[in-house]
Motif scaffolding. Structure first.
Motif, PDB file in Angstrom:
ATOM      1  N   GLN A  80      -7.124   2.367  -0.673  1.00 21.55           N
ATOM      2  CA  GLN A  80      -7.500   0.632   0.281  1.00 21.55           C
ATOM      3  C   GLN A  80      -8.542   0.269   0.648  1.00 21.55           C
ATOM      4  O   GLN A  80      -8.687  -0.785   0.916  1.00 21.55           O
ATOM      5  N   LEU A 133      -0.513   3.964  -2.497  1.00 22.32           N
ATOM      6  CA  LEU A 133      -1.927   4.062  -2.718  1.00 22.32           C
ATOM      7  C   LEU A 133      -3.251   5.346  -1.554  1.00 22.32           C
ATOM      8  O   LEU A 133      -2.151   4.870  -0.161  1.00 22.32           O
ATOM      9  N   ASN A 176       1.163  -1.804   0.142  1.00 20.24           N
ATOM     10  CA  ASN A 176       0.428   0.125  -0.235  1.00 20.24           C
ATOM     11  C   ASN A 176       0.501   1.636  -0.101  1.00 20.24           C
ATOM     12  O   ASN A 176       0.673   2.683   0.134  1.00 20.24           O
TER      13      ASN A 176
END
Ligand code: DC
Length: 228
Positions: A215, A210, A207
């Motif tokens: 997410q 992101l 992540n």
């Protein structure tokens, strides 16, 4: 709709708790922060003076471990879940760098882990729980219906932790945080008891690049694929 257990594991400061909390809120599940439990036990030991030069007085801790009760309660004024150690609200104290620096030592002790795992399993008797940690998909709930393994670079994670602590008014340096993140990665992965590792049936997500929204959407989609 069937109720499931969602296990979110990964490295420290990966944003596991943010993702876990948001999912729990949007699907009406309970959220359990298992790291907070190890942090609370660490604080308990520090207050007793049972950690000296990185060594825990295991004899004393062993005698006390079954009387250490950790509970969670939602505080609507602060819009957050709070951690209680033997009925005392310790939510702020367990997040300090002082606790972060010694939590890996306490969480590597076998009898501490079995006591916490017992409490964690009891929280999810009826399923309908999102729990984050290091060993949730491998040890605590090997039968969890949805397992996520989160990763991001040490630098990105240290920056997130640094921003959080600075916002709370703590005086810390970025290098000190980065060192702590790397040290905890090493200890979490190499300890004998339940080391951090990806469960074979976990879905990995990096992540690092992101947004929170991306997410959230990604996780909700995975959740729906399992329950619907
Ligand atoms: O997620 P966190 O940084 O608050 O976790 C604090 C520490 O507790 C971390 O160094 C690893 C440990 N931990 C663990 O060993 N097992 C878990 N299930 C959760 C956390």
């Amino acid at each position: 709709m069937k109720k499931i257990i969602v296990a979110i594991d990964g490295f420290s400061s990966c944003g596991k708790s943010t993702m876990a909390k948001e999912l729990a809120k949007s699907v009406g599940y309970a959220y359990v922060d298992s790291g907070a439990m190890y942090r609370a036990v660490t604080l308990y030991c520090q207050r007793k003076g049972w950690i000296v030069n990185g060594v825990v007085n295991q004899d004393e801790l062993k005698k006390a471990i079954d009387s250490i009760l950790i509970e969670f309660s939602y505080n609507p004024d602060k819009n957050r879940n709070e951690t209680f150690l033997n009925k005392e609200n310790v939510e702020d104290e367990i997040r300090t760098l002082q606790v972060s620096e010694e939590v890996s030592i306490v969480s590597s002790i076998g009898f501490v882990r079995s006591a916490m795992v017992k409490q964690q399993q009891a929280y999810a008797k009826e399923r309908g729980v999102v729990m984050d940690g290091r060993d949730i998909g491998t040890v605590v709930f090997p039968d969890a219906e949805l397992k996520i393994f989160l990763v991001a670079s040490a630098e990105i994670r240290a920056q997130r932790r640094y921003d959080e602590l600075i916002a709370k008014g703590e005086k810390v340096s970025f290098d000190e945080i980065l060192e702590n993140v790397k040290q905890r990665d090493f200890l979490d992965q190499t300890r004998k008891e339940s080391p951090l590792r990806k469960a074979e049936d976990a879905i990995e997500l990096d992540n690092g690049n992101l947004t929170l929204e991306e997410q959230r959407d990604w996780l909700l989609k995975r959740f729906k694929e399992v329950v619907e």
